[in-house]
Design a protein around this motif. Structure first.
Motif, PDB file in Angstrom:
ATOM      1  N   LEU A 109      38.071  46.209  41.105  1.00  0.00           N
ATOM      2  CA  LEU A 109      36.682  46.352  41.563  1.00  0.00           C
ATOM      3  C   LEU A 109      36.610  46.332  43.080  1.00  0.00           C
ATOM      4  O   LEU A 109      37.220  45.486  43.729  1.00  0.00           O
ATOM      5  N   THR A 110      35.848  47.256  43.642  1.00  0.00           N
ATOM      6  CA  THR A 110      35.632  47.299  45.085  1.00  0.00           C
ATOM      7  C   THR A 110      34.228  46.825  45.440  1.00  0.00           C
ATOM      8  O   THR A 110      33.833  46.871  46.593  1.00  0.00           O
ATOM      9  N   ARG A 111      33.496  46.390  44.439  1.00  0.00           N
ATOM     10  CA  ARG A 111      32.120  45.926  44.634  1.00  0.00           C
ATOM     11  C   ARG A 111      31.903  44.674  43.788  1.00  0.00           C
ATOM     12  O   ARG A 111      32.408  44.573  42.676  1.00  0.00           O
ATOM     13  N   ASP A 112      31.152  43.740  44.295  1.00  0.00           N
ATOM     14  CA  ASP A 112      30.850  42.511  43.566  1.00  0.00           C
ATOM     15  C   ASP A 112      29.812  42.813  42.480  1.00  0.00           C
ATOM     16  O   ASP A 112      28.683  43.167  42.784  1.00  0.00           O
ATOM     17  N   GLU A 123      34.386  41.006  43.359  1.00  0.00           N
ATOM     18  CA  GLU A 123      35.198  42.018  44.029  1.00  0.00           C
ATOM     19  C   GLU A 123      36.667  41.601  43.988  1.00  0.00           C
ATOM     20  O   GLU A 123      37.015  40.461  44.237  1.00  0.00           O
ATOM     21  N   GLY A 124      37.541  42.540  43.616  1.00  0.00           N
ATOM     22  CA  GLY A 124      38.961  42.249  43.517  1.00  0.00           C
ATOM     23  C   GLY A 124      39.442  41.994  42.100  1.00  0.00           C
ATOM     24  O   GLY A 124      40.635  41.870  41.862  1.00  0.00           O
ATOM     25  N   SER A 125      38.515  41.909  41.134  1.00  0.00           N
ATOM     26  CA  SER A 125      38.902  41.709  39.736  1.00  0.00           C
ATOM     27  C   SER A 125      39.602  42.951  39.211  1.00  0.00           C
ATOM     28  O   SER A 125      39.237  44.074  39.542  1.00  0.00           O
ATOM     29  N   MET A 150      47.045  45.544  30.341  1.00  0.00           N
ATOM     30  CA  MET A 150      45.952  44.580  30.481  1.00  0.00           C
ATOM     31  C   MET A 150      46.309  43.493  31.484  1.00  0.00           C
ATOM     32  O   MET A 150      47.360  42.869  31.376  1.00  0.00           O
ATOM     33  N   PRO A 151      45.456  43.256  32.483  1.00  0.00           N
ATOM     34  CA  PRO A 151      45.719  42.179  33.441  1.00  0.00           C
ATOM     35  C   PRO A 151      45.499  40.810  32.795  1.00  0.00           C
ATOM     36  O   PRO A 151      44.780  40.684  31.809  1.00  0.00           O
ATOM     37  N   THR A 152      46.113  39.811  33.360  1.00  0.00           N
ATOM     38  CA  THR A 152      45.947  38.441  32.876  1.00  0.00           C
ATOM     39  C   THR A 152      45.002  37.687  33.800  1.00  0.00           C
ATOM     40  O   THR A 152      44.604  38.198  34.850  1.00  0.00           O
ATOM     41  N   ASP A 153      44.675  36.464  33.427  1.00  0.00           N
ATOM     42  CA  ASP A 153      43.825  35.632  34.286  1.00  0.00           C
ATOM     43  C   ASP A 153      44.485  35.365  35.630  1.00  0.00           C
ATOM     44  O   ASP A 153      43.812  35.178  36.637  1.00  0.00           O
ATOM     45  N   ALA A 154      45.817  35.356  35.667  1.00  0.00           N
ATOM     46  CA  ALA A 154      46.531  35.110  36.922  1.00  0.00           C
ATOM     47  C   ALA A 154      46.324  36.255  37.921  1.00  0.00           C
ATOM     48  O   ALA A 154      46.449  36.049  39.131  1.00  0.00           O
ATOM     49  N   GLN A 212      43.485  37.758  38.440  1.00  0.00           N
ATOM     50  CA  GLN A 212      42.101  37.762  38.892  1.00  0.00           C
ATOM     51  C   GLN A 212      41.941  36.895  40.139  1.00  0.00           C
ATOM     52  O   GLN A 212      42.657  35.907  40.317  1.00  0.00           O
ATOM     53  N   PRO A 213      40.997  37.257  41.007  1.00  0.00           N
ATOM     54  CA  PRO A 213      40.757  36.442  42.209  1.00  0.00           C
ATOM     55  C   PRO A 213      40.194  35.072  41.839  1.00  0.00           C
ATOM     56  O   PRO A 213      39.477  34.931  40.848  1.00  0.00           O
TER      57      PRO A 213
END
Length: 92
Positions: free
Chosen positions: A19-22, A32-34, A72-76, A78-79
């Motif tokens: 994501l580039t937007r909150d 942002e960053g997720s 699939m990304p993990t919780d680690a 995520q920002p």
């Protein structure tokens, strides 16, 4: 993404976006960053993205393709952001 032609590079169930937007107004996990996995499309230019805690529709302008990572990304991934408490009077 800066141009709609970037949508041609997306492979469903493989391409990871950031994501580039909150978008925390929709869900507190979408800061942002997720990172999320594209699992489909909802409309011509709306991507269906699965994040570790939620699946949402994201406009193509609000995310970028994350090069070199798939799946699939993990919780680690995520920002680490502590959501600020919202007041009824907060308008954005």
């Amino acid at each position: 993404m800066k141009d709609r032609t970037d949508l041609n590079r997306i492979v469903v169930n493989q391409t990871r976006v950031i994501l580039t937007r909150d978008l925390s107004v929709m869900n507190p996990n979408l800061v942002e960053g997720s990172q999320g996995l594209v699992i489909g499309t909802l409309a011509n230019y709306t991507l269906k993205v699965a994040f570790p805690m939620v699946t949402v529709g994201v406009n193509w302008k609000d995310c970028d393709i994350l090069e070199g990572k798939t799946g699939m990304p993990t919780d680690a991934d995520q920002p680490r952001v502590i959501p600020k408490p919202r007041q009824i009077s907060d308008d954005e």
